[in-house]
Design an enzyme around this catalytic site. Structure first.
Site, PDB file in Angstrom:
ATOM      1  N   THR A   1       0.830  -1.209   0.000  1.00 58.56           N
ATOM      2  CA  THR A   1       0.000   0.000   0.000  1.00 58.56           C
ATOM      3  C   THR A   1       0.861   1.255   0.000  1.00 58.56           C
ATOM      4  O   THR A   1       1.986   1.239   0.517  1.00 58.56           O
ATOM      5  CB  THR A   1      -0.916   0.017   1.248  1.00 58.56           C
ATOM      6  OG1 THR A   1      -1.567   1.287   1.361  1.00 58.56           O
ATOM      7  CG2 THR A   1      -0.113  -0.213   2.520  1.00 58.56           C
ATOM      8  N   ASP A   2       0.312   2.332  -0.545  1.00 55.53           N
ATOM      9  CA  ASP A   2       1.018   3.613  -0.501  1.00 55.53           C
ATOM     10  C   ASP A   2       1.132   4.154   0.922  1.00 55.53           C
ATOM     11  O   ASP A   2       1.941   5.034   1.209  1.00 55.53           O
ATOM     12  CB  ASP A   2       0.328   4.651  -1.403  1.00 55.53           C
ATOM     13  CG  ASP A   2      -1.131   4.910  -1.045  1.00 55.53           C
ATOM     14  OD1 ASP A   2      -1.638   4.308  -0.079  1.00 55.53           O
ATOM     15  OD2 ASP A   2      -1.779   5.700  -1.759  1.00 55.53           O
ATOM     16  N   GLU A   3       0.340   3.609   1.855  1.00 56.80           N
ATOM     17  CA  GLU A   3       0.371   4.106   3.227  1.00 56.80           C
ATOM     18  C   GLU A   3       1.695   3.814   3.930  1.00 56.80           C
ATOM     19  O   GLU A   3       1.980   4.410   4.980  1.00 56.80           O
ATOM     20  CB  GLU A   3      -0.793   3.538   4.027  1.00 56.80           C
ATOM     21  CG  GLU A   3      -2.141   4.070   3.567  1.00 56.80           C
ATOM     22  CD  GLU A   3      -3.238   3.877   4.614  1.00 56.80           C
ATOM     23  OE1 GLU A   3      -2.941   4.012   5.813  1.00 56.80           O
ATOM     24  OE2 GLU A   3      -4.378   3.606   4.219  1.00 56.80           O
TER      25      GLU A   3
ATOM     26  N   TYR B   1      -1.991  -0.589  10.749  1.00 56.82           N
ATOM     27  CA  TYR B   1      -2.149  -1.269   9.460  1.00 56.82           C
ATOM     28  C   TYR B   1      -0.926  -1.066   8.584  1.00 56.82           C
ATOM     29  O   TYR B   1      -0.317  -2.029   8.096  1.00 56.82           O
ATOM     30  CB  TYR B   1      -3.407  -0.760   8.753  1.00 56.82           C
ATOM     31  CG  TYR B   1      -3.401  -1.020   7.266  1.00 56.82           C
ATOM     32  CD1 TYR B   1      -3.380  -2.317   6.776  1.00 56.82           C
ATOM     33  CD2 TYR B   1      -3.408   0.037   6.348  1.00 56.82           C
ATOM     34  CE1 TYR B   1      -3.360  -2.563   5.410  1.00 56.82           C
ATOM     35  CE2 TYR B   1      -3.386  -0.206   4.987  1.00 56.82           C
ATOM     36  CZ  TYR B   1      -3.360  -1.504   4.522  1.00 56.82           C
ATOM     37  OH  TYR B   1      -3.341  -1.740   3.167  1.00 56.82           O
TER      38      TYR B   1
ATOM     39  N   LYS C   1       2.070  -3.670   7.119  1.00 50.36           N
ATOM     40  CA  LYS C   1       2.384  -3.852   5.696  1.00 50.36           C
ATOM     41  C   LYS C   1       3.853  -3.549   5.428  1.00 50.36           C
ATOM     42  O   LYS C   1       4.508  -4.234   4.633  1.00 50.36           O
ATOM     43  CB  LYS C   1       1.487  -2.954   4.848  1.00 50.36           C
ATOM     44  CG  LYS C   1       0.009  -3.281   4.922  1.00 50.36           C
ATOM     45  CD  LYS C   1      -0.319  -4.651   4.366  1.00 50.36           C
ATOM     46  CE  LYS C   1      -0.346  -4.674   2.860  1.00 50.36           C
ATOM     47  NZ  LYS C   1      -0.818  -5.977   2.325  1.00 50.36           N
TER      48      LYS C   1
END
Length: 348
Positions: A129-131, A153, A157
Site C-alpha cells: 500500500t502507498d500508506e 495497518y 504492511k
C-alpha cells in the site's frame, strides 16, 4: 487437463483479489488459478460466481497463517506464481486490535513466502500500500522513498515488505512488491469510504467526515489496478517495487458532496445537510501522492477517468443493494475516540 501455469492468489474472495482472479481465469484458460481465502467478513463468494464452475479455477477456503495447509498446497500443486493479496486492511480497526493485523499481515506473509521459497516458485508478488510512505503535503513518493508508516495497518504492511524483500536480498528469491493508491469500484466492502458513503446515503443517512483536517486521497478504479497487476505479471522485474496510482486526487469532503449529488440528486445548496462530522482517529495522513513513472515505463497507465469510474461504481451499488447482506453500518467503526480508547459499534 494439463495446465501451462499455476497461479496462487491469496485473498481472492476480497475486493481487488476477486477482480484479479476473474480476470486471470478469463484471460488464461490454459492456466490453473487457485484462490486461497479464509472468507473473512469482507470476502464474498458472490464476487466469483462468474468463474466458480470454470475448469481452470479452484477455490480453497483456508488461512495463510496455517502452515500445514499452506505447505500442503505448495507440495501438492505445481505453483509457478503467487499474488499475495490477503490482508487485514481497515485502518480504524487496526488501532483497536493491532495484534490481529500483525498476525494476518506479517506472520501470514512469513508462512506463505517460506513455503513459496521452499517450492521454488518462479515469481512472488506482494500487494502492499502507498500508506507505508506516510504522508506528504507536496513531494510525490517514488519507490526509493523511505517507509514512514503512521498506523498499525501500514506498520504491518511495511514489516511484511521487509520480510518479503529479505528473501530477495538473502536468497535471490524472485519477489516483486506493489504499492497502490486507494482502489475503488463495484463489490468493495462497505467499510471503505466510497461504498460506505454510498450505502449511508441509500439508507437516508449522512456521510461521516472524520475530524476537521483537510484529508484528500488519490482514487484508482479497480479495472486500472487489475491492468497494472497484469502488466507486472508479464513485464515486472523481480527484486523491484512498483507504485500503482493516479494523478486524480479529491478531498474527502468533496468526495462526499459528489456522492451526495450522484445518489440523492440533492441541490448544491443543500449538500452539506448530508454531512456529519465525527472525531478523528489517533493518526491521520492527509495525503499519499505517488510517482508511477516506473510502472508507466512498462506500458501501463490509468484508462478509466474518475467521472466514468465513480458513475459505474454508484450505478453498481444502486443495482446491488443486497450484495452485502445483514450489514449494519453502525457495526463498522467510523472513528476511534482517543479519550476513551473505544470505537463506535462492535468490530465486525
Amino acid at each position: 487437463m494439463d495446465f501451462v501455469q499455476t497461479v496462487l492468489v491469496t485473498g481472492g474472495a476480497g475486493f481487488i483479489g476477486s477482480h484479479f482472479v476473474c480476470s486471470l481465469v478469463d484471460r488464461h484458460p490454459n492456466w490453473h488459478i487457485i484462490n486461497l481465502d479464509n472468507l473473512d467478513y469482507c470476502s464474498n463468494l458472490k464476487s466469483l460466481e462468474a468463474v466458480e464452475d470454470r475448469a481452470n479455477y479452484t477455490f480453497i477456503r483456508g488461512d495463510i497463517c496455517n502452515p500445514r495447509l499452506v505447505n500442503h498446497i505448495f507440495t501438492t500443486e505445481n505453483i509457478n506464481i503467487v499474488f499475495h493479496f490477503a490482508a487485514q486492511t481497515h485502518v480504524e480497526t487496526s488501532f483497536i486490535w493491532p495484534s490481529r493485523y500483525h498476525l494476518a499481515n506479517v506472520e501470514g506473509t512469513r508462512v506463505l513466502i517460506k513455503a513459496a521459497y521452499q517450492a521454488r516458485v518462479q515469481k512472488f508478488v506482494y500487494i502492499s500500500t502507498d500508506e507505508v510512505y506516510g504522508e506528504s503535503l507536496d513531494k510525490k513518493f517514488d519507490e526509493t522513498s523511505p517507509r514512514r508508516p503512521n498506523n498499525p495497518y501500514s506498520v504491518s504492511k511495511a514489516a511484511a515488505e521487509c520480510l518479503v524483500f529479505s528473501y530477495w536480498e538473502k536468497h535471490m528469491f524472485p519477489v516483486i512488491i506493489t504499492r497502490s493508491n486507494n482502489v475503488y469500484g463495484p463489490r468493495q466492502y462497505l467499510e471503505k469510504v466510497i461504498p460506505k458513503f454510498v450505502s449511508l446515503l441509500q439508507l437516508n443517512k449522512k456521510c461521516t467526515i472524520q475530524g476537521t483536517s483537510p484529508q484528500s486521497r488519490h482514487f484508482l478504479f479497480v479495472d486500472d489496478a487489475i491492468e497494472a497487476f497484469h502488466t507486472i505479471l508479464v513485464k515486472g522485474v523481480v527484486g523491484e517495487i512498483y507504485n500503482i496510482g493516479t494523478d486524480f486526487e479529491i478531498p474527502i469532503i468533496e468526495l462526499a458532496r459528489e456522492l451526495i449529488t450522484l445518489v440523492r440528486r440533492t441541490p448544491r445548496s443543500e449538500l452539506d445537510d448530508w454531512l456529519e462530522f465525527v472525531p478523528d482517529r489517533p493518526a491521520v495522513d492527509l495525503r499519499y501522492p505517488v510517482n508511477c513513472e516506473k510502472l508507466q515505463r512498462l506500458g501501463w497507465k490509468p484508462a478509466v477517468s474518475w467521472t466514468e469510474g465513480i458513475r459505474r461504481t454508484v450505478k453498481w451499488y444502486k443495482a446491488n443493494p443486497d450484495f452485502w447482506p445483514n450489514i449494519n453500518l453502525e457495526d463498522i467503526p467510523i472513528n476511534y475516540d482517543p479519550k476513551t480508547s473505544k470505537h463506535r459499534g462492535p468490530v465486525p
